[in-house]
Design a protein around this motif. Structure first.
Motif, mmCIF file in Angstrom:
data_model
loop_
_atom_site.group_PDB
_atom_site.id
_atom_site.type_symbol
_atom_site.label_atom_id
_atom_site.label_comp_id
_atom_site.label_asym_id
_atom_site.label_seq_id
_atom_site.Cartn_x
_atom_site.Cartn_y
_atom_site.Cartn_z
ATOM 1 N N ILE A 1 0.842 -1.212 0.000
ATOM 2 C CA ILE A 1 0.000 0.000 0.000
ATOM 3 C C ILE A 1 0.873 1.256 0.000
ATOM 4 C CG2 ILE A 1 -1.640 1.340 1.379
ATOM 5 C CD1 ILE A 1 -2.931 -1.336 2.164
ATOM 6 N N GLY A 2 1.947 1.269 0.782
ATOM 7 C CA GLY A 2 2.857 2.411 0.800
ATOM 8 C C GLY A 2 3.499 2.639 -0.550
ATOM 9 N N LEU A 3 3.915 1.569 -1.214
ATOM 10 C CA LEU A 3 4.522 1.663 -2.536
ATOM 11 C C LEU A 3 3.547 2.292 -3.526
ATOM 12 C CD1 LEU A 3 6.870 -0.838 -4.011
ATOM 13 C CD2 LEU A 3 4.886 -0.321 -5.397
ATOM 14 N N LEU A 4 2.312 1.817 -3.537
ATOM 15 C CA LEU A 4 1.318 2.348 -4.480
ATOM 16 C C LEU A 4 0.976 3.812 -4.193
ATOM 17 C CD1 LEU A 4 -1.074 -0.742 -4.724
ATOM 18 C CD2 LEU A 4 0.558 0.077 -6.432
ATOM 19 N N PHE A 5 0.719 4.131 -2.932
ATOM 20 C CA PHE A 5 0.381 5.517 -2.609
ATOM 21 C C PHE A 5 1.574 6.458 -2.828
ATOM 22 C CE2 PHE A 5 -3.448 3.886 -0.626
ATOM 23 C CZ PHE A 5 -4.359 4.892 -0.932
ATOM 24 N N GLY A 6 2.778 5.995 -2.546
ATOM 25 C CA GLY A 6 3.964 6.820 -2.794
ATOM 26 C C GLY A 6 4.114 7.157 -4.260
ATOM 27 N N ALA A 7 3.941 6.157 -5.127
ATOM 28 C CA ALA A 7 4.032 6.391 -6.572
ATOM 29 C C ALA A 7 2.905 7.303 -7.042
ATOM 30 C CB ALA A 7 3.998 5.057 -7.313
ATOM 31 N N LEU A 8 1.695 7.096 -6.519
ATOM 32 C CA LEU A 8 0.547 7.917 -6.907
ATOM 33 C C LEU A 8 0.757 9.385 -6.530
ATOM 34 C CD1 LEU A 8 -2.411 8.111 -7.960
ATOM 35 C CD2 LEU A 8 -3.108 7.757 -5.581
ATOM 36 N N PHE A 9 1.153 9.641 -5.292
ATOM 37 C CA PHE A 9 1.349 11.032 -4.859
ATOM 38 C C PHE A 9 2.523 11.695 -5.575
ATOM 39 C CE2 PHE A 9 -0.960 9.703 -0.844
ATOM 40 C CZ PHE A 9 -2.135 10.337 -1.210
ATOM 41 N N ALA A 10 3.582 10.934 -5.886
ATOM 42 C CA ALA A 10 4.696 11.490 -6.647
ATOM 43 C C ALA A 10 4.241 11.874 -8.056
ATOM 44 C CB ALA A 10 5.842 10.489 -6.709
ATOM 45 N N ALA A 11 3.409 11.033 -8.669
ATOM 46 C CA ALA A 11 2.895 11.320 -10.013
ATOM 47 C C ALA A 11 2.023 12.567 -10.005
ATOM 48 C CB ALA A 11 2.110 10.116 -10.538
ATOM 49 N N ILE A 12 1.176 12.702 -8.993
ATOM 50 C CA ILE A 12 0.313 13.895 -8.894
ATOM 51 C C ILE A 12 1.174 15.148 -8.735
ATOM 52 C CG2 ILE A 12 -1.372 15.072 -7.420
ATOM 53 C CD1 ILE A 12 -2.591 12.271 -6.866
ATOM 54 N N GLY A 13 2.164 15.085 -7.873
ATOM 55 C CA GLY A 13 3.042 16.243 -7.661
ATOM 56 C C GLY A 13 3.825 16.619 -8.898
ATOM 57 N N TYR A 14 4.338 15.620 -9.612
ATOM 58 C CA TYR A 14 5.127 15.900 -10.816
ATOM 59 C C TYR A 14 4.250 16.448 -11.935
ATOM 60 C CZ TYR A 14 8.434 15.201 -14.637
ATOM 61 O OH TYR A 14 9.266 15.384 -15.707
ATOM 62 N N SER A 15 3.047 15.898 -12.091
ATOM 63 C CA SER A 15 2.173 16.402 -13.156
ATOM 64 C C SER A 15 1.702 17.823 -12.858
ATOM 65 C CB SER A 15 0.977 15.469 -13.369
ATOM 66 O OG SER A 15 0.157 15.455 -12.227
ATOM 67 N N ALA A 16 1.589 18.183 -11.584
ATOM 68 C CA ALA A 16 1.177 19.542 -11.223
ATOM 69 C C ALA A 16 2.243 20.568 -11.605
ATOM 70 C CB ALA A 16 0.878 19.623 -9.731
ATOM 71 N N SER A 17 3.511 20.152 -11.687
ATOM 72 C CA SER A 17 4.586 21.100 -12.057
ATOM 73 C C SER A 17 4.571 21.415 -13.544
ATOM 74 C CB SER A 17 5.949 20.545 -11.658
ATOM 75 O OG SER A 17 6.322 19.485 -12.516
#
Length: 157
Positions: A101-117
């Motif tokens: 679960i940590g792996l999936l949520f970590g990747a998801l939140f990183a993707a959201i942050g990167y796409s926001a830039s």
């Protein structure tokens, strides 16, 4: 009311050096000479921020770094939950579930942050603030003694 004489931050200058290591060595020399170093301050001047670019940021790197960070948090949470597991083999399930679960949520939140830039910062870097000069300052009452010691320090090489 008592009047006080204003003095520059840290006192008066007793030495000036090109690097922090040199200024630190000078203060260390003062300490070795039994000088009361609590009267000394090192002040950096002419500050610059240096940002060293370390690499290109890609979706793969973003997702891998996010997944790795999330996996560590998930492992931590899984271990905490595993401590309280009732069944003897259930703690392994808690650890693996937390990790996943940590792996999936970590990747998801990183993707959201990167796409926001929106690609405005597609690189990784490290930053540091450095000074062009480091002044060793001293309480005026002890400045002459400090200058005498530092004169011997500069002769020493």
């Amino acid at each position: 009311m008592s009047a006080s004489v204003s003095m520059p931050l840290g006192g008066v200058q007793v030495g000036s050096f090109d690097s922090y290591e040199q200024a630190q060595a000078a203060v260390d020399y003062l300490a070795d000479q039994k000088f009361a170093v609590e009267n000394v301050t090192i002040i950096g001047s002419d500050l610059r921020q240096i940002e060293r670019v370390t690499g290109r940021l890609t979706w793969g790197r973003v997702l891998a770094a996010g997944a790795a960070g999330g996996a560590w948090w998930g492992l931590f949470v899984g271990l905490l939950l595993g401590i309280f597991a009732v069944e003897s083999g259930a703690w392994i399930g808690s650890v693996l579930t937390g990790l996943l679960i940590g792996l999936l949520f970590g990747a998801l939140f990183a993707a959201i942050g990167y796409s926001a830039s929106r690609g405005r910062r597609d690189f990784t870097s490290t930053s540091a603030v450095v000074a062009g000069r480091y002044d060793v300052m001293c309480n005026p009452a002890r400045a002459e003694e400090a200058r005498a010691h530092l004169a011997r320090f500069s002769l020493r090489g």
